[in-house]
Design a protein around this motif. Structure first.
Motif, PDB file in Angstrom:
ATOM      1  N   LYS A  53       0.831  -1.210   0.000  1.00 48.86           N
ATOM      2  CA  LYS A  53       0.000   0.000   0.000  1.00 48.86           C
ATOM      3  C   LYS A  53       0.863   1.257   0.000  1.00 48.86           C
ATOM      4  O   LYS A  53       0.565   2.235  -0.697  1.00 48.86           O
ATOM      5  N   TYR A  54       1.930   1.233   0.788  1.00 49.12           N
ATOM      6  CA  TYR A  54       2.825   2.385   0.843  1.00 49.12           C
ATOM      7  C   TYR A  54       3.483   2.606  -0.514  1.00 49.12           C
ATOM      8  O   TYR A  54       3.571   3.743  -1.005  1.00 49.12           O
ATOM      9  N   ALA A  55       3.946   1.486  -1.116  1.00 46.64           N
ATOM     10  CA  ALA A  55       4.602   1.609  -2.417  1.00 46.64           C
ATOM     11  C   ALA A  55       3.634   2.119  -3.473  1.00 46.64           C
ATOM     12  O   ALA A  55       3.987   2.947  -4.314  1.00 46.64           O
ATOM     13  N   LYS A  56       2.390   1.626  -3.421  1.00 41.36           N
ATOM     14  CA  LYS A  56       1.385   2.040  -4.391  1.00 41.36           C
ATOM     15  C   LYS A  56       1.101   3.532  -4.272  1.00 41.36           C
ATOM     16  O   LYS A  56       0.832   4.209  -5.262  1.00 41.36           O
ATOM     17  N   LYS A  57       1.177   4.060  -3.063  1.00 40.31           N
ATOM     18  CA  LYS A  57       0.839   5.463  -2.824  1.00 40.31           C
ATOM     19  C   LYS A  57       2.020   6.398  -3.016  1.00 40.31           C
ATOM     20  O   LYS A  57       1.854   7.520  -3.492  1.00 40.31           O
ATOM     21  N   TRP A  64      -1.895 -10.555  -5.286  1.00 41.92           N
ATOM     22  CA  TRP A  64      -0.906 -11.627  -5.271  1.00 41.92           C
ATOM     23  C   TRP A  64       0.316 -11.250  -4.444  1.00 41.92           C
ATOM     24  O   TRP A  64       0.859 -12.082  -3.704  1.00 41.92           O
ATOM     25  N   LEU A  65       0.752 -10.009  -4.571  1.00 38.98           N
ATOM     26  CA  LEU A  65       1.897  -9.565  -3.781  1.00 38.98           C
ATOM     27  C   LEU A  65       1.582  -9.610  -2.283  1.00 38.98           C
ATOM     28  O   LEU A  65       2.459  -9.863  -1.457  1.00 38.98           O
ATOM     29  N   GLY A  66       0.324  -9.351  -1.927  1.00 39.93           N
ATOM     30  CA  GLY A  66      -0.078  -9.422  -0.531  1.00 39.93           C
ATOM     31  C   GLY A  66      -0.250 -10.841  -0.044  1.00 39.93           C
ATOM     32  O   GLY A  66       0.003 -11.147   1.129  1.00 39.93           O
ATOM     33  N   TRP A  67      -0.686 -11.728  -0.945  1.00 43.14           N
ATOM     34  CA  TRP A  67      -0.929 -13.119  -0.549  1.00 43.14           C
ATOM     35  C   TRP A  67       0.337 -13.974  -0.534  1.00 43.14           C
ATOM     36  O   TRP A  67       0.444 -14.909   0.261  1.00 43.14           O
ATOM     37  N   LEU A  68       1.286 -13.678  -1.438  1.00 47.49           N
ATOM     38  CA  LEU A  68       2.455 -14.557  -1.579  1.00 47.49           C
ATOM     39  C   LEU A  68       3.221 -14.773  -0.270  1.00 47.49           C
ATOM     40  O   LEU A  68       3.604 -15.908   0.038  1.00 47.49           O
ATOM     41  N   PRO A  69       3.492 -13.704   0.518  1.00 48.51           N
ATOM     42  CA  PRO A  69       4.179 -13.954   1.793  1.00 48.51           C
ATOM     43  C   PRO A  69       3.398 -14.911   2.694  1.00 48.51           C
ATOM     44  O   PRO A  69       3.981 -15.767   3.355  1.00 48.51           O
ATOM     45  N   ASP A  70       2.083 -14.768   2.715  1.00 48.19           N
ATOM     46  CA  ASP A  70       1.266 -15.653   3.536  1.00 48.19           C
ATOM     47  C   ASP A  70       1.306 -17.078   3.013  1.00 48.19           C
ATOM     48  O   ASP A  70       1.403 -18.034   3.786  1.00 48.19           O
ATOM     49  N   ILE A  71       1.234 -17.223   1.676  1.00 46.94           N
ATOM     50  CA  ILE A  71       1.290 -18.566   1.079  1.00 46.94           C
ATOM     51  C   ILE A  71       2.639 -19.211   1.341  1.00 46.94           C
ATOM     52  O   ILE A  71       2.733 -20.391   1.703  1.00 46.94           O
ATOM     53  N   ALA A  72       3.721 -18.425   1.166  1.00 45.53           N
ATOM     54  CA  ALA A  72       5.075 -18.970   1.328  1.00 45.53           C
ATOM     55  C   ALA A  72       5.365 -19.377   2.772  1.00 45.53           C
ATOM     56  O   ALA A  72       6.134 -20.314   3.019  1.00 45.53           O
ATOM     57  N   CYS A 105      -2.520  -7.946  -9.345  1.00 46.03           N
ATOM     58  CA  CYS A 105      -1.086  -7.968  -9.010  1.00 46.03           C
ATOM     59  C   CYS A 105      -0.870  -7.624  -7.538  1.00 46.03           C
ATOM     60  O   CYS A 105      -0.090  -8.293  -6.845  1.00 46.03           O
ATOM     61  N   ASP A 106      -1.568  -6.597  -7.042  1.00 41.49           N
ATOM     62  CA  ASP A 106      -1.421  -6.191  -5.650  1.00 41.49           C
ATOM     63  C   ASP A 106      -1.902  -7.291  -4.695  1.00 41.49           C
ATOM     64  O   ASP A 106      -1.303  -7.511  -3.637  1.00 41.49           O
TER      65      ASP A 106
END
Length: 466
Positions: free
Chosen positions: A157-161, A405-413, A402-403
């Motif tokens: 969110k910070y990067a997006k903003k 997936w980027l948020g979910w990937l750490p949780d999935i990993a 895309c956002d």
């Protein structure tokens, strides 16, 4: 292409809008937070806007109830503007954390309550152990999400903003096709889109107005205080809006920016679940598309509606034969949050690019003047924002995916390590925090067998047989 059916005049549409407001589903249009705040502010600034629904007639007890209700609304408004509510909204924007909170609610409260409320064949100690196990699992799950997934989500969110100005031009063009790449050399606040409007990356932040209400159904307070008409509605009862005059006997005059028409069309269904609203959309006369206007007003000379690039008031419009075009005021609606809690997109009749003329174009709010609180001002702006194209919506959808997936990937990993850690931690938590251990199954009794020596007579018999 949608076929224009007719324009809606007089009170059938307006009456439904005025009398059946409470039956309209609350999710008709989901307003963003700033619009909710703007409506709250308007209601507090204009408490007499409820006169069309409540008749006081000198009854003090009703006045007291209204004042009490207003106080409650004020407190609610303060709560909605508070840091706690703002923080809660921010946390709900992190999907992984939200899902973990829901799971924790089930594991910590609902499941243990169910286990303890419906005893099984197991003993009470086992039920307590199962309940504590569920609570521990839910607590570890939400702590894991807070420590691992949520920081990544906040970082996105910070990067997006804040990191948009640092992206490569090729990436910016792909993510925001409306952006004028030539302007990215300037500071971010000076970026422009291809329409030469201030660049706004939020495609969903579009212009909306209060759902227009037919003139015959608007309260006198609204007409006089918001639209400066100085009219006595009691004296106008039973008359066509074309015959309305103010208290000085002059014909009423409504500003162009406040005038809307309702158009009934074939092939487009309304979002309202009311029969009278089927296929109805509202259009601002200040910005209505010229080609669209030709379809609904075939006698109008569209060359007469503008002068020096500026839209003229309908009082100056002409027919094709050069005679004045007398706009039927019985089909005019006006937009005010005093009259309705619902909003509708600001449409002009122009169609969205990339939809083959199937959908109306909406406009970004990047040209709207803001008030002192930073909220868009109510009403129709003088200049429309950037038209939202299908290409922009497709890019925005891809950005959202895309956002996510980027948020979910750490949780999935990290899901497998968290699950393994949970399995290892739960027995320790149960023993040292809850003081519980799973009861051991009782050992089966060992049955001792003794070999009995055969009797002497039996031995002699065996010898004789042998």
């Amino acid at each position: 292409m949608m076929k224009i059916h007719t324009t809606q005049n007089l009170s059938s549409l307006g009456r439904i809008q005025s009398t059946n407001t409470s039956t309209i589903p609350n999710d008709e249009i989901r307003l963003n937070y700033s619009e909710q705040m703007r409506k709250q502010k308007l209601l507090h600034a204009q408490p007499d806007s409820y006169e069309s629904e409540v008749s006081f007639k000198g009854k003090k007890e009703i006045v007291k109830k209204v004042i009490t209700a207003a106080d409650k609304e004020t407190k609610k408004d303060k709560f909605l503007r508070g840091r706690f509510f703002d923080g809660a909204l921010d946390l709900m924007g992190h999907e992984v954390l939200t899902q973990a909170c829901i799971s924790a609610l089930i594991c910590i409260i609902l499941r243990p309550a169910t286990i303890m409320a419906f005893p099984t064949k197991k003993n009470k100690q086992d039920n307590m152990y199962a309940s504590a196990h569920s609570m521990s699992s839910g607590a570890v799950g939400i702590v894991g999400s807070i420590l691992i997934a949520t920081p990544f989500s906040k970082g996105i969110k910070y990067a997006k903003k804040n990191l948009l100005p640092y992206l490569k031009p090729s990436i910016l063009e792909k993510k925001h096709p409306q952006l004028d790449i030539e302007t990215i050399k300037k500071p971010f606040s000076e970026w422009k889109d291809k329409s030469k409007n201030p660049f706004s990356p939020d495609v969903k932040d579009t212009l909306t107005v209060a759902r227009p209400t037919h003139l015959s159904q608007v309260s006198e307070e609204t007409l006089n205080k918001q639209f400066n008409l100085n009219i006595d509605l009691n004296a106008m009862k039973g008359k066509s809006v074309n015959e309305w005059v103010d208290r000085n006997g002059k014909k009423i005059h409504i500003d162009l920016k406040d005038m809307f028409i309702a158009v009934k069309e074939e092939g487009m269904e309304s979002s309202l679940h009311l029969k009278d609203y089927d296929n109805v959309n509202f259009f601002s006369l200040k910005h209505i598309d010229e080609g669209f206007l030709k379809e609904i007003m075939p006698d109008l000379d569209t060359a007469s509606i503008e002068k020096n690039g500026k839209r003229l008031h309908p009082d100056f419009w002409k027919k094709k034969d050069g005679t004045p075009y007398n706009l039927d005021m019985d089909m005019i609606h006006i937009s005010s949050y005093r009259e309705t809690k619902h909003a509708t997109p600001l449409y002009t009749g122009a169609k969205r690019d990339g939809t083959n003329g199937e959908k109306y174009c909406s406009y970004q709010s990047n040209t709207v003047e803001k008030d002192k609180d930073g909220l868009p001002k109510e009403g129709v702006p003088d200049i429309l924002g950037t038209p939202v194209t299908q290409k922009m919506l497709d890019a925005d959808k891809a950005n959202d995916i895309c956002d996510k997936w980027l948020g979910w990937l750490p949780d999935i990993a990290t899901r497998i390590p968290i699950a393994a850690g949970t399995i290892m931690l739960i027995p320790w938590i149960l023993k040292h925090i809850f003081g519980l251990e799973k009861s051991k199954k009782p050992a089966k009794p060992v049955v001792e067998t003794k070999e009995i020596a055969p009797a002497k007579q039996e031995i002699d018999t065996r010898k004789a047989v042998a």
